[in-house]
Design an enzyme around this catalytic site. Structure first.
Site, short mmCIF file in Angstrom:
data_model
loop_
_atom_site.label_atom_id
_atom_site.label_comp_id
_atom_site.label_asym_id
_atom_site.label_seq_id
_atom_site.Cartn_x
_atom_site.Cartn_y
_atom_site.Cartn_z
N HIS A 157 10.43 -125.25 51.97
CA HIS A 157 10.50 -126.21 51.18
C HIS A 157 11.24 -126.18 49.91
O HIS A 157 11.65 -125.01 49.61
CB HIS A 157 8.99 -126.78 50.65
CG HIS A 157 8.15 -127.48 51.67
ND1 HIS A 157 7.50 -126.55 52.76
CD2 HIS A 157 7.93 -128.60 52.27
CE1 HIS A 157 7.04 -127.45 53.84
NE2 HIS A 157 7.02 -128.69 53.25
N LYS A 161 8.04 -127.03 45.00
CA LYS A 161 6.50 -127.25 45.70
C LYS A 161 5.61 -125.89 44.92
O LYS A 161 5.93 -124.93 44.74
CB LYS A 161 6.77 -126.63 47.20
CG LYS A 161 5.53 -127.10 48.05
CD LYS A 161 5.63 -127.30 49.44
CE LYS A 161 4.33 -127.38 50.01
NZ LYS A 161 3.40 -128.48 49.80
#
Ligand code: NAD
Length: 269
Positions: A157, A161
């Site tokens: 990600h 995040k």
């Protein structure tokens, strides 16, 4: 039938903006309110302008009660500390609550489920994409049929995040564990470092990568003695999560109060 009036929680966030755009594009839904935490730079701004659309006259407020008073449903991709008390409030008011927040603890999930049993109409999913939920059902099947294969889950990600492994990676781990009829909590290996010794048979491993603007890549590897099966999903745009959340909202509007997942919405149970 009148449009469903939707309040967007975390309206100043990335998914908040994607949800506001998806509401505008979905017949039967109307943006009624938008809110964020107090102190957020988004407070006071026009919610649709912030999401890249024309002005709607819906300002982002930090008063959650004012926002809920105008709404039939809440779409909430925020943080566990926000979603748990919000689920209590939406249940008390009999509102629909779509929760995409990840990083919830077991206690958080128990509390959210309890709100579903107290009059809430909740759909919570670690990933609202159709393809990903189909992937989870394939993983369950593959883990059951390839019972001796080692299961490893890799996710990547963007660099902002804050939780790991991703809610989606955990969801895929749960699917593999369900296929094996074991508990993920008792069999997961979330970190490896140093002299770890050989891999313990029957465990489900996780590896987390973070960087750049990656929206969400997940691969489940089933590694056998002389072959390897890899099942992957790549999210290319946040709109796919927002569109799944709209689908869940429209589906749960005609269900009895309770706690539901994307498997219920997609008929995968
Ligand atoms: P983000 O940081 O861009 O946005 C989060 C927003 O929530 C921020 O605007 C923040 O101020 C707000 N917020 C925090 N506490 C709040 C409170 N008490 N009340 C109201 N608003 C509050 O993050 P993001 O990328 O939009 O992701 C948000 C969440 O959604 C994360 O948990 C992420 O992992 C999850 N997510 C889920 C899916 C899915 O399909 N389930 C997909 C993408 C992201």
């Amino acid at each position: 039938m009148a449009d469903i009036r939707v309040a967007v929680a975390g309206a100043g966030g990335r998914m908040g903006a994607a949800n506001i755009r998806a509401i505008a594009a979905t017949p039967g839904l109307k943006l009624a309110a938008a809110f964020d935490r107090s102190g957020s730079p988004s407070i006071g701004k026009d919610a649709t302008v912030l999401a890249g659309l024309e002005a709607s006259g819906v300002p982002i407020t930090d008063d959650v009660d004012v926002a809920l008073a105008a709404a039939d449903a809440v779409i909430d991709f925020t943080a566990p500390a926000a979603s748990v008390p919000l689920a209590e409030k939406t249940a008390a008011k009999g509102l629909i609550h779509i929760i995409g927040t990840t990083g919830c603890s077991i206690e958080d999930d128990v509390a959210i489920r309890a709100s579903g049993a107290k009059g809430g109409r909740i759909v919570k999913a670690g990933n609202f994409s159709l393809g990903l939920n189909i992937l989870a059902s394939l993983v369950k099947q593959a883990a059951a049929k390839l019972a001796e294969f080692d299961v490893e889950i890799i996710e990547m990600h963007h660099n902002r995040k804050v939780d790991a492994p991703s809610g989606t990676a955990l969801m895929l781990g749960e699917a593999a564990a369900a296929g094996r009829e074991i508990s993920l909590a008792d069999h997961s290996v979330r970190v490896r470092d140093g002299i770890t010794g050989p891999r313990v048979a029957g465990t489900i491993g996780f590896a987390t990568l973070r960087g750049g603007t990656v929206i969400g890549d997940h691969t489940v590897i089933l590694a056998g003695p002389s072959e390897r099966l890899e099942l992957s999903h790549i999210a290319q745009d946040r709109s796919l999560f927002a569109n799944g959340a709209m689908k869940a909202l429209l589906w749960v509007a005609s269900q009895q109060p309770g706690f539901y997942t994307m498997n219920d919405v997609l008929g995968l149970n």
